[in-house]
Design a protein around this motif. Sequence first.
Motif, PDB file in Angstrom:
ATOM      1  N   LEU A  46     -10.889   2.407   2.117  1.00 35.07           N
ATOM      2  CA  LEU A  46      -9.790   1.463   2.308  1.00 35.07           C
ATOM      3  C   LEU A  46      -8.438   2.181   2.301  1.00 35.07           C
ATOM      4  O   LEU A  46      -7.614   2.016   3.210  1.00 35.07           O
ATOM      5  CB  LEU A  46      -9.845   0.428   1.181  1.00 35.07           C
ATOM      6  CG  LEU A  46      -9.020  -0.834   1.335  1.00 35.07           C
ATOM      7  CD1 LEU A  46      -9.484  -1.597   2.550  1.00 35.07           C
ATOM      8  CD2 LEU A  46      -9.159  -1.682   0.081  1.00 35.07           C
ATOM      9  N   ALA A  47      -8.237   3.023   1.269  1.00 33.41           N
ATOM     10  CA  ALA A  47      -6.949   3.690   1.113  1.00 33.41           C
ATOM     11  C   ALA A  47      -6.709   4.688   2.243  1.00 33.41           C
ATOM     12  O   ALA A  47      -5.602   4.764   2.793  1.00 33.41           O
ATOM     13  CB  ALA A  47      -6.879   4.390  -0.241  1.00 33.41           C
ATOM     14  N   THR A  48      -7.728   5.451   2.606  1.00 32.62           N
ATOM     15  CA  THR A  48      -7.552   6.427   3.681  1.00 32.62           C
ATOM     16  C   THR A  48      -7.262   5.719   4.995  1.00 32.62           C
ATOM     17  O   THR A  48      -6.374   6.134   5.750  1.00 32.62           O
ATOM     18  CB  THR A  48      -8.817   7.295   3.826  1.00 32.62           C
ATOM     19  OG1 THR A  48      -9.200   7.742   2.542  1.00 32.62           O
ATOM     20  CG2 THR A  48      -8.571   8.478   4.726  1.00 32.62           C
ATOM     21  N   GLY A  49      -8.005   4.637   5.250  1.00 35.12           N
ATOM     22  CA  GLY A  49      -7.743   3.873   6.469  1.00 35.12           C
ATOM     23  C   GLY A  49      -6.315   3.376   6.504  1.00 35.12           C
ATOM     24  O   GLY A  49      -5.608   3.507   7.513  1.00 35.12           O
ATOM     25  N   ALA A  50      -5.865   2.841   5.376  1.00 36.98           N
ATOM     26  CA  ALA A  50      -4.500   2.320   5.309  1.00 36.98           C
ATOM     27  C   ALA A  50      -3.489   3.439   5.497  1.00 36.98           C
ATOM     28  O   ALA A  50      -2.470   3.273   6.174  1.00 36.98           O
ATOM     29  CB  ALA A  50      -4.276   1.622   3.973  1.00 36.98           C
ATOM     30  N   LEU A  51      -3.774   4.604   4.908  1.00 38.15           N
ATOM     31  CA  LEU A  51      -2.846   5.736   5.036  1.00 38.15           C
ATOM     32  C   LEU A  51      -2.751   6.177   6.493  1.00 38.15           C
ATOM     33  O   LEU A  51      -1.657   6.383   7.025  1.00 38.15           O
ATOM     34  CB  LEU A  51      -3.315   6.897   4.162  1.00 38.15           C
ATOM     35  CG  LEU A  51      -2.344   8.071   4.062  1.00 38.15           C
ATOM     36  CD1 LEU A  51      -1.048   7.628   3.407  1.00 38.15           C
ATOM     37  CD2 LEU A  51      -2.953   9.227   3.300  1.00 38.15           C
ATOM     38  N   ILE A  52      -3.918   6.288   7.144  1.00 40.92           N
ATOM     39  CA  ILE A  52      -3.910   6.700   8.551  1.00 40.92           C
ATOM     40  C   ILE A  52      -3.136   5.690   9.383  1.00 40.92           C
ATOM     41  O   ILE A  52      -2.296   6.051  10.210  1.00 40.92           O
ATOM     42  CB  ILE A  52      -5.358   6.852   9.068  1.00 40.92           C
ATOM     43  CG1 ILE A  52      -6.013   8.061   8.386  1.00 40.92           C
ATOM     44  CG2 ILE A  52      -5.393   7.012  10.585  1.00 40.92           C
ATOM     45  CD1 ILE A  52      -7.498   8.180   8.644  1.00 40.92           C
ATOM     46  N   LEU A  53      -3.379   4.424   9.101  1.00 44.49           N
ATOM     47  CA  LEU A  53      -2.676   3.377   9.838  1.00 44.49           C
ATOM     48  C   LEU A  53      -1.169   3.479   9.629  1.00 44.49           C
ATOM     49  O   LEU A  53      -0.381   3.414  10.577  1.00 44.49           O
ATOM     50  CB  LEU A  53      -3.186   2.010   9.359  1.00 44.49           C
ATOM     51  CG  LEU A  53      -2.765   0.799  10.159  1.00 44.49           C
ATOM     52  CD1 LEU A  53      -3.319   0.876  11.568  1.00 44.49           C
ATOM     53  CD2 LEU A  53      -3.244  -0.480   9.477  1.00 44.49           C
ATOM     54  N   SER A  54      -0.752   3.689   8.367  1.00 37.91           N
ATOM     55  CA  SER A  54       0.701   3.721   8.137  1.00 37.91           C
ATOM     56  C   SER A  54       1.337   4.962   8.724  1.00 37.91           C
ATOM     57  O   SER A  54       2.475   4.913   9.196  1.00 37.91           O
ATOM     58  CB  SER A  54       1.053   3.561   6.661  1.00 37.91           C
ATOM     59  OG  SER A  54       0.095   4.122   5.843  1.00 37.91           O
ATOM     60  N   ILE A  55       0.602   6.085   8.721  1.00 33.47           N
ATOM     61  CA  ILE A  55       1.165   7.283   9.349  1.00 33.47           C
ATOM     62  C   ILE A  55       1.226   7.085  10.864  1.00 33.47           C
ATOM     63  O   ILE A  55       2.241   7.366  11.502  1.00 33.47           O
ATOM     64  CB  ILE A  55       0.329   8.535   9.009  1.00 33.47           C
ATOM     65  CG1 ILE A  55       0.463   8.859   7.518  1.00 33.47           C
ATOM     66  CG2 ILE A  55       0.767   9.727   9.843  1.00 33.47           C
ATOM     67  CD1 ILE A  55      -0.452   9.960   7.039  1.00 33.47           C
ATOM     68  N   ALA A  56       0.136   6.553  11.412  1.00 35.40           N
ATOM     69  CA  ALA A  56       0.051   6.407  12.869  1.00 35.40           C
ATOM     70  C   ALA A  56       1.148   5.492  13.410  1.00 35.40           C
ATOM     71  O   ALA A  56       1.647   5.712  14.511  1.00 35.40           O
ATOM     72  CB  ALA A  56      -1.320   5.872  13.267  1.00 35.40           C
ATOM     73  N   LEU A  95       1.033  -1.954   4.821  1.00 35.24           N
ATOM     74  CA  LEU A  95       2.393  -2.392   5.163  1.00 35.24           C
ATOM     75  C   LEU A  95       3.478  -1.673   4.368  1.00 35.24           C
ATOM     76  O   LEU A  95       4.448  -1.164   4.926  1.00 35.24           O
ATOM     77  CB  LEU A  95       2.525  -3.909   4.955  1.00 35.24           C
ATOM     78  CG  LEU A  95       1.751  -4.767   5.956  1.00 35.24           C
ATOM     79  CD1 LEU A  95       1.942  -6.240   5.648  1.00 35.24           C
ATOM     80  CD2 LEU A  95       2.196  -4.458   7.378  1.00 35.24           C
ATOM     81  N   ASN A  96       3.289  -1.634   3.045  1.00 37.21           N
ATOM     82  CA  ASN A  96       4.280  -0.982   2.190  1.00 37.21           C
ATOM     83  C   ASN A  96       4.496   0.470   2.553  1.00 37.21           C
ATOM     84  O   ASN A  96       5.621   0.922   2.766  1.00 37.21           O
ATOM     85  CB  ASN A  96       3.768  -1.055   0.748  1.00 37.21           C
ATOM     86  CG  ASN A  96       4.627  -1.956  -0.085  1.00 37.21           C
ATOM     87  OD1 ASN A  96       5.835  -1.807  -0.056  1.00 37.21           O
ATOM     88  ND2 ASN A  96       4.012  -2.897  -0.766  1.00 37.21           N
ATOM     89  N   SER A  97       3.397   1.209   2.626  1.00 41.82           N
ATOM     90  CA  SER A  97       3.492   2.640   2.915  1.00 41.82           C
ATOM     91  C   SER A  97       4.053   2.886   4.302  1.00 41.82           C
ATOM     92  O   SER A  97       4.824   3.818   4.515  1.00 41.82           O
ATOM     93  CB  SER A  97       2.113   3.283   2.828  1.00 41.82           C
ATOM     94  OG  SER A  97       1.532   2.963   1.611  1.00 41.82           O
ATOM     95  N   MET A  98       3.653   2.017   5.220  1.00 41.56           N
ATOM     96  CA  MET A  98       4.155   2.160   6.584  1.00 41.56           C
ATOM     97  C   MET A  98       5.674   2.055   6.585  1.00 41.56           C
ATOM     98  O   MET A  98       6.372   2.865   7.199  1.00 41.56           O
ATOM     99  CB  MET A  98       3.552   1.058   7.448  1.00 41.56           C
ATOM    100  CG  MET A  98       3.624   1.310   8.929  1.00 41.56           C
ATOM    101  SD  MET A  98       3.068  -0.149   9.828  1.00 41.56           S
ATOM    102  CE  MET A  98       1.344  -0.206   9.407  1.00 41.56           C
TER     103      MET A  98
END
Lengths: 324, 328, 311, 330
Positions: free
Chosen positions: A111-121, A193-196
Amino acid sequence: MWRYIAKRILMLIPVLVGVTFLVFSLMYITPSDPAQLMLGANASPAAYAQMRADMGLDKPFIVQYLRFLFGYKHPVFGYKGLVFGDLGRSYITNRYVFELILSSFPNTALLATGALILSIALGVPIGILSATRPYSFIDMVFTVLALLGASMPTFWVAMVFIFFFANRLGWLPAMSDPANLISIILPMVTLSLNSMAILMRMTRSSMLEVMEQDYIRTARLKGLDEGVVIRKHALRNALIPIITIAGLQFGALLSGAVLTEKIFAYPGIGTIMVDAIYLKDTPQILGSICFVAIMFSLVNLAVDIMYGLVDPRVKETKRGPGRK
Amino acid sequence: MDNLLEIRDLAVHYYSNRKVVEAVNHLSLDMKKGTVLGLVGETGAGKTTLALSIVNMIRGPQGKIVQGSLRFNGKDILAMGRQELRGLRGKDIAMIFQDPMTALNPVLPVGDQIAETVIRHEGLTRAQGWKKAEEMLETVGIPGIRSREYPHQFSGGMKQRVVIALALACNPVLLLADEPTTALDVTIQAQVLDLMRKLIRENGTSVLFITHSLGLVAENCDEVATMYAGEIVEYGTVDQVFGRPLHPYTRGLFGSLPRLRDSQRRLTPIPGLMPDPTALPRGCYFAPRCPDKMPVCGEIHPRDHLFEGHRVKCHLYGGNGREAGNER
Amino acid sequence: MHAFDTSGSNLSRSLRRIARNFGQFWRRFSRNKLATASLAFVILVALVSVFADLFYNYDFVTANSLENAFLKPGESGVVYFQDRDVEHRFLLGSDNYGRDILGRIVHGARVSLIIGFVAVAFALSLGGTLGAMAGYKGGRMDTLIMRVTDILLSIPMIMLSIAIVAALGNSFFNLLLAISITLAPRYIRIVRASVITVKDQEFVEAARCLGASDLRIVFRHILINITAPIIVQSTLNVGTAILWTSFLSFLGLGIMPPKPEWGNMLAEAREFIQYAPHTLFAPGIAILLTVLAYNLMGDGLRDALDPKLKR
Amino acid sequence: MSGEAAAGMAGAEKNLVRVAKLKKYFSTPFGNLHAVDDISFDIRRGSTLGMVGESGCGKSTTGRLLVRLLEATAGTILYDGIDVTTAPERDMKTLRTRMQMIFQDPYSSINPRHTVASLIGEPLRIHKIVHNTTEFERRVRELMDTVGLADRLYDAYPHELDGGRRQRIGIARALALHPQFIVCDEPVSALDVSIQAQILNLLMDLQEKLGLTYLFITHDLSVVKHISEDIVIMYLGQIVERGPTGELFDKPLHPYSRALLSAIPLPELDTRRDRIILKSEVSSPIEPPPGCRFAPRCAHVRPECTAADPALREVSPGRFAACVLAERFL
């Protein structure tokens, strides 16, 4: 480079000892009484005292901490200790905490890695776009969106998403399950959302700062195309602080996962932790927080090493000053 | 047309906080092919702005060339398209900055930074570009194998050599050298200038040498222009200007300088300060500080007066000099 | 020393100087429309929370009136309150216990703001002192403080709060403590970094050369130069603290119902998302707007206080 | 020349500052950095000693050691007979009223948050020299007048002022305590020539009027020639040459001094001279090998140069140089 990595790993050890010590002390002062929990309210004083002795609760604090780290032998409660990958058993379910963590952490990591990749992308390219047109309409729009993203309580967004996308529109399930990838979309987006937003802001300001530097002027004076100036000259420099921020975001994502998982009924380490807190299951709280802290430290270590790869100055300063 | 560069009536303004900074004002200047022109002036005189204007690098929205024309080899620079300008920058006109510490990209090997220029302008392959970069480093006295190293691995003097190699890689017609040695120690400065002189002579490069040091001008330039508050107040050959400075400001600069030869104890500084570029005085910009001020100086902006190629913008010479074409 | 501060002419001169400085600051700040609007909103929320009792009686917003449960926004109901029936209009509707949502939001603002401000003040004094010591003294003190900070920072922040509240037990004070301790490392880092930057400036050396004592240097020369980043960080942190309060309360580790708090309102609303979505939106939007206002204001302050970033 | 000899005889009275075998090492991860390595010199009362050298030669470190902004590793600094390096805190506070410093960068050496008045008045408050506001204001305005700052700037903030005026604030602060000795650490190198001349004139006027003694640190040789009676030239933490200004400039004795002097660009037409262009750059100050520090760049280097540190010796009366070949250039 290898020496640098080795040094960083060595520096990690005291930090980890400190973290476990801190969390252990916090659990030690917890008002809940594990012996009582194990026996129930009606136990005789003698049985209670026996239980405390068996669990080692009558031992001094430091002995208990060392036992937590290095384990101890006991026919019922004995375990091998943290350093040997044993975190004891849950008071409630009597399952090995480490086993439970190992079975749930991959879900959280997914979950966290997916979210991180999404926010970086999304966050980094939008940040670059904003920086190349500072104070334009599009920059203003993204700035406001980013601040909105950074101000939203994740757990509320999760519920709002469930309300719209699951309840009203019925597009996505309200419950997530790692086996069903479609079902993780909602928690993953919520979490990102937050990290993005933060990555977007950081990329923007970092790019703006770099674009002001003399070497960007030099690159333009060489007659390079603006695209090359941005991609080759500006971006690499701007990425250096962004890598650090992205690493820190991983910690924030692990935090955010605690509630997001709970709301989406996702079987991750956050859910385990929250359940343990409700049940005052000390070994499980202790184990999951220590585990997350160790993972976070490892991610930070990886970030440091990556830093060295991107920025030629880092490893050099560790080795010695430039040749004259 | 033996003028390499012709600047006519150039004005550059910066905008900040609803104020207009008049950095360059009605500036006209010619540069002949193959000469080294020294541009002297103090901080805030507009020297760097002028250099950046020559390659049309004043960037909006804060800065803008509001007026004037810039011709390089007969072609109007301000009318050039983006693509044409990029073809010019780095190839025909190169620039060296004051601070070698920040002019190079810290995360790219120095060889790459030279190679990308030659690849861009000469259509070389990557391998050829790197080979050329190594050759250029050798030319400025740095072993070619060091091309793989990063800027922080070089000392200040070495970095400035790299910058010079970078600027001269495409054999430019015009080199804009903006205080190229100010950040360096005296002995290193001597090394670097020695090298620059040699390379410039070999290639026949024309140089606009921007500096605040009259000493460097005397030793390196053929012609000299004095800049004050965004305009050229005096222009002539080094012999003319150093032999007989005409403008009170130029004379003030000479008076301010401690000399090695003389043993006079007191200097004769220019009183007062540079005018605020957001509120330039009416009349002559130098008038408030001028020891030879006349009533007219506070009223009317002076014109250029020409004495055998020695140009001065001052009312003192209104009576007997031939006036130059520049109207104001 | 006090002789310098009592003279009338000196005082009026100082006042004029302060007014001039403030005028300059305000001119820069007010250029940012969003930040100005946020400031207005922040002031409004502060006033509402201070005078919450004038708008809604506290007992009223905590008392159940089950017959009025889940009224839609704008609907009215009869409430038995203080020994009589009162006709009441629920502007934002009512929750599962029939309590007025707007009233609970108004009183919740009080809790959020108190925790926000007190936690930040506490974190600032703790973290600021430690950071200043680490930065100014350096050496072993610095190493020790920074090691502890590293340890605190290697536990994801929310988890640290959770662990602290879970350990100390559930109370208003423990919540405050947990949030302060979690925020403190931010201050240690920012103050230490600022002190180190300022300490290396020549003017500190100049003051030492004039014979200034350490205390004088810290207060008159260093702290005065790092107020800007601290003010900005604190503004942003008030937002963070409000967010975390709601987070912990939502988890059941903070303010417990029936006391009104935005996070615990959401926790109660969670069960009824489908049935009564208005119970979900109002408190969430309250959190969002308040935190957003502090973030926007922080941005505006950064631009206005730091001329270096100003364009 | 007889005056010089007399100065040597009169000793303590004639010299306000006597520096002997002064060392300052900084420890770095790569070994000790020899910033100042065994230097000795005296400063005559009421005179200006110019200290010249390129960046990293230890001149600024020396200045800071003299006013004890840095602690010396070894050696003594006698100020009027008191050893600055070992003076206890209490004596230091008194000493600070007698020796002051003017800093290089007029931008960073002045706290941007204070007004001109509170900056100039700060030393008065620290040492409790004035007792009420009226006296404070009078003293500050007096000092502003002394250094040529307009009265209306009393309440101004530094960011409203240019470099020259800021430097005047620095000078006023230094003068506030009536010192006898001032270390001027590159006080004009950040200023434009026209402003530089104003400040140099001011410093010379003040010296004449108040009988000040200066240590004038700079990398600008024409400035140092202009302002000082005696000069020391430093290279990598050591003094390579010392002597009266005129003689030193006419006939430098150390190969480094010769190269340095030849490298100054002169604003004169008839002086296009032969330069001595040095090879390579300054070597590392970290754990330097024994021998002459300048040897790697010296055109006249001999085997004995790298055997041991050449001593600073009197080559001719009043002229000191640390080079085995010094006589050759006499």
